[in-house]
Write a protein that holds these residues in place. Structure first.
Motif: not given
Length: 368
Positions: A254-258
């Motif tokens: 989730l964090i990497d995609a954001f």
């Protein structure tokens, strides 16, 4: 470049026509006719994109000017320098050589024509040099832009190929994992069930004649079945990832995609024993993180957002903090309210602070 050359030639043509009209030249009609032919020859030279045709047209235009100024009107000679600059630029790259060659007619011109010709040469050279330099730089930048565009297309194509390769690799890995799981279950359960079935079939045949033997065979079947079930349980246990690994990986994704999609750095840190976090708590942590990152994108105008998880003695602490504009008077929107409701369902608490940037802290109690 062609546009400015045409404009310059039009200025020279208007100057010659005005001069002849002002001094009431006897051959004014012929001069206008010659100027129109000269302009048409230049238009033809600019219309054709072939370099060879343009050279030929410029060459005949120069000859036409020399002939007409000799036969009709000497003032037409001021049209020659710009034509020479254009023609010789295909063969000579040095500007000072172009200027020197274009000044050679000064040696054979009449005294009355030397000053107008010199002024025309100077003006034409300045305009030609500026336009030629600008065009050269523009062509260079255009070539670089085309090269960058080609590089971008090549990189995009490679990226698409890599994405396709990754998807194919993931699919292949799934097939291989399914095949491995099928093989392990077949080896551990299939053989055990087959052995147990054989033992029970044998017990069935000797049950009436030798009850003790039948009892031993049934006990063997039971033991074989237990071993098979235990083997299957261990196989499935080894394959199942730990709860903390699943939750941590989902949060990292989730964090990497954001960060990659929106170009906002999002450093992630964690401390403590993540095994203590339950699946329901991981679900709340991931959903609250997603909601907080969405709010950062909408309202914070931040350049970085930090995510930190700490597993303490009594509770789990999740903090999402950005360096944005913050909020002095907190107005709870649907996002914050939803986070509070999710957290309260697990007897947790949400703490919001907008004094320095904006931070949302989730506190979830650990099971005792």
């Amino acid at each position: 470049m062609d546009f400015w050359m045409i404009i310059t030639k039009l200025i020279l043509i208007i100057y010659i026509a005005f001069t002849n009209a002002y001094f009431q030249g006897q051959d004014l009609g012929w001069v206008i006719f010659v100027l129109l032919i000269y302009f048409c020859l230049n238009l033809l030279a600019y219309i054709f994109h072939s370099t060879t045709i343009r050279k030929v047209m410029l060459f005949f235009t120069a000859l036409f000017i020399i002939l007409c100024q000799h036969v009709l009107d000497p003032s037409l000679i001021i049209l020659l320098p710009l034509c020479l600059f254009e023609l010789m630029s295909y063969y000579i790259q040095k500007s000072w050589v172009l200027l020197l060659v274009s000044c050679l007619p000064e040696l054979v011109l009449k005294e009355s024509l030397r000053i107008p010709y010199g002024l025309s040469t100077s003006l034409s050279f300045v305009i030609f040099y500026l336009v030629f330099t600008h065009t050269k730089k523009l062509t260079l930048y255009t070539d670089r832009l085309d090269k960058m565009r080609q590089d971008m297309q090549r990189l995009t194509r490679k990226l698409n190929e890599n994405e396709a390769y990754i998807k194919q690799s993931e699919y292949t890995l799934k097939l291989e994992e399914r095949n491995r799981l099928s093989q392990e279950i077949h080896d551990s359960i299939g053989h055990s069930m087959t052995g147990a079935l054989i033992q029970m079939e044998a017990a069935k045949h000797v049950m009436n004649t030798d009850k003790e033997k039948a009892t031993d065979l049934l006990q063997n079947a039971i033991n074989i079945s237990k071993e098979g079930i235990e083997s299957m349980r261990l196989t499935l246990k080894n394959m199942k990832p730990e709860t903390d690994q699943m939750g941590l990986n989902r949060l990292r994704l989730l964090i990497d995609a954001f960060s990659s999609k929106h170009g906002i750095p999002a450093p992630f840190t964690h401390k403590g024993n993540l095994d203590k976090i339950t699946p329901l708590q991981w679900k709340v942590i991931i959903e609250n993180t997603g909601e907080a990152l969405t709010n950062v994108l909408k309202y914070a105008n931040a350049t970085v957002v930090a995510i930190d998880i700490q597993v303490l003695n009594k509770f789990v602490r999740l903090e999402i903090k950005d360096n944005g504009q913050g909020m002095e008077k907190l107005k709870k929107g649907l996002g914050i309210v939803g986070m509070e409701e999710r957290t309260a369902a697990l007897h947790g608490t949400i703490i919001v602070d907008g004094s320095k940037g904006f931070s949302v802290t989730t506190l979830l109690p650990l099971a005792t």
